[in-house]
Design an enzyme around this catalytic site. Structure first.
Site, short mmCIF file in Angstrom:
data_model
loop_
_atom_site.label_atom_id
_atom_site.label_comp_id
_atom_site.label_asym_id
_atom_site.label_seq_id
_atom_site.Cartn_x
_atom_site.Cartn_y
_atom_site.Cartn_z
CD GLU A 1 29.60 16.36 -31.62
OE1 GLU A 1 29.79 16.05 -30.42
OE2 GLU A 1 28.59 16.96 -32.01
N GLY B 1 21.38 21.38 -34.34
CA GLY B 1 20.22 21.56 -35.22
C GLY B 1 19.88 23.04 -35.31
CB ILE C 1 14.78 19.38 -31.39
CG1 ILE C 1 15.10 19.70 -29.92
CG2 ILE C 1 13.50 20.09 -31.84
CD1 ILE C 1 14.08 19.17 -28.92
CG MET D 1 20.74 16.88 -27.25
SD MET D 1 20.47 15.20 -27.85
CE MET D 1 19.92 14.42 -26.34
CD GLU D 2 25.80 16.95 -26.17
OE1 GLU D 2 25.88 17.81 -27.08
OE2 GLU D 2 25.17 15.89 -26.31
CG ASP E 1 19.70 18.41 -37.31
OD1 ASP E 1 20.77 18.09 -36.76
OD2 ASP E 1 18.75 18.94 -36.69
C1 LIG Z 1 22.75 9.12 -32.00
C2 LIG Z 1 22.27 10.50 -32.31
C3 LIG Z 1 22.66 11.50 -31.27
C4 LIG Z 1 22.29 12.93 -31.62
C5 LIG Z 1 23.13 13.92 -30.84
C6 LIG Z 1 22.93 15.29 -31.44
N1 LIG Z 1 23.83 16.30 -30.91
C7 LIG Z 1 23.60 16.51 -29.47
O1 LIG Z 1 24.31 17.60 -29.00
C8 LIG Z 1 23.77 17.57 -31.67
C9 LIG Z 1 22.51 17.79 -32.44
C10 LIG Z 1 22.44 17.90 -33.81
N2 LIG Z 1 21.13 18.13 -34.19
C11 LIG Z 1 20.36 18.15 -33.07
C12 LIG Z 1 18.98 18.30 -32.85
N3 LIG Z 1 18.13 18.49 -33.89
N4 LIG Z 1 18.50 18.26 -31.59
C13 LIG Z 1 19.36 18.07 -30.55
N5 LIG Z 1 20.69 17.90 -30.67
C14 LIG Z 1 21.20 17.94 -31.94
#
Ligand SMILES: CCCCCCN(CO)Cc1c[nH]c2c(N)ncnc12
Length: 228
Positions: free
Chosen positions: A12, A78, A152, A172-173, A196
């Site tokens: 990012e 997401g 999620i 998640m942040e 996603d």
């Molecule tokens: C090794 C994988 C690490 C995934 C980290 C995902 N980030 C968290 O900030 C963003 C994110 C993108 N899609 C998501 C989703 N469906 N649920 C939660 N968080 C997200």
């Protein structure tokens, strides 16, 4: 003016470091902070690592140790709202913690005493974002982000978060950054590009679109800096 730009994952902030080209690296608290200047702005850039605790530590460090006066978050998320699609850039109006739960005592989801379910982002930063989007013909979505310490990838959980918080995207942040910036009175905003749909295919979609969506978000942040 000293601006912090924060992400959660290296992917990012890589597009940002690549764009700025040269920067100092400062190691602190098991993390690295990158400082540079851009058009008269002092910048401090970092990725927190994933999750609310990591994000709280990094947001606090960017402000308390590096003296950031404003904080912009750039990353991916997401989609919960069916009108959001991979690649769309969302600016958060407010953020909430979907996994903060003391409902056993009659409180609403996302609430703890002396807190609030939602923390709003800075209105003038949001207005600037819309001005930049309009000027650069970028379609910028606006919505509520629900943050939690879970990736999620399940339709049932997705629907619950969407309905419980009227949230448009999940990550998640962001809500940690919101609580920290609100408490320290630092104007902030959270920008997320969709990677996603937070459903059973989310893992595959995330893997496929993390890099391209992270670039979308980073490019928007860079466009914002030209107007700050
Ligand atoms: C090794 C994988 C690490 C995934 C980290 C995902 N980030 C968290 O900030 C963003 C994110 C993108 N899609 C998501 C989703 N469906 N649920 C939660 N968080 C997200």
């Amino acid at each position: 003016m000293k601006i912090a730009i924060m992400g959660a994952m290296v992917e990012e902030i890589t597009p940002l470091l690549d764009f700025f080209g040269s920067y100092e690296t400062i190691a602190f608290a098991k993390n690295r902070y990158y400082t540079t200047t851009y058009k008269g702005l002092e910048l401090v850039i970092a990725y927190s690592k994933i999750g609310k605790v990591n994000a709280s530590l990094t947001a606090t460090t960017l402000i308390e140790k590096f003296g950031a006066e404003q904080l912009l978050f750039s990353g991916v998320a997401g989609a919960l709202n069916p009108n959001l699609h991979v690649g769309d850039v969302l600016v958060a109006t407010a953020l909430t913690q979907h996994d903060l739960d003391i409902t056993a005592f009659g409180h609403p989801h996302g609430y703890v005493p002396e807190g609030s379910v939602y923390v709003e982002t800075d209105a003038s930063l949001r207005a600037l974002a819309h001005k930049v989007a309009h000027a650069q013909n970028i379609s910028l979505q606006e919505g509520i982000i629900a943050t939690g310490d879970q990736f999620i990838c399940d339709g049932t959980k997705k629907e619950w978060i969407y309905k419980t918080f009227n949230a448009d995207a999940t990550e998640m942040e962001g809500a940690s950054v919101a609580v920290v910036c609100d408490a320290l009175k630092i104007p902030f905003c959270v920008f997320r590009a969709i990677s996603d749909a937070a459903d059973m295919d989310a893992g595959f979609s995330f893997d496929e679109f993390l890099v391209s969506s992270a670039k979308e978000s980073a490019q928007f942040i860079i466009a914002m800096l030209d107007e700050l």
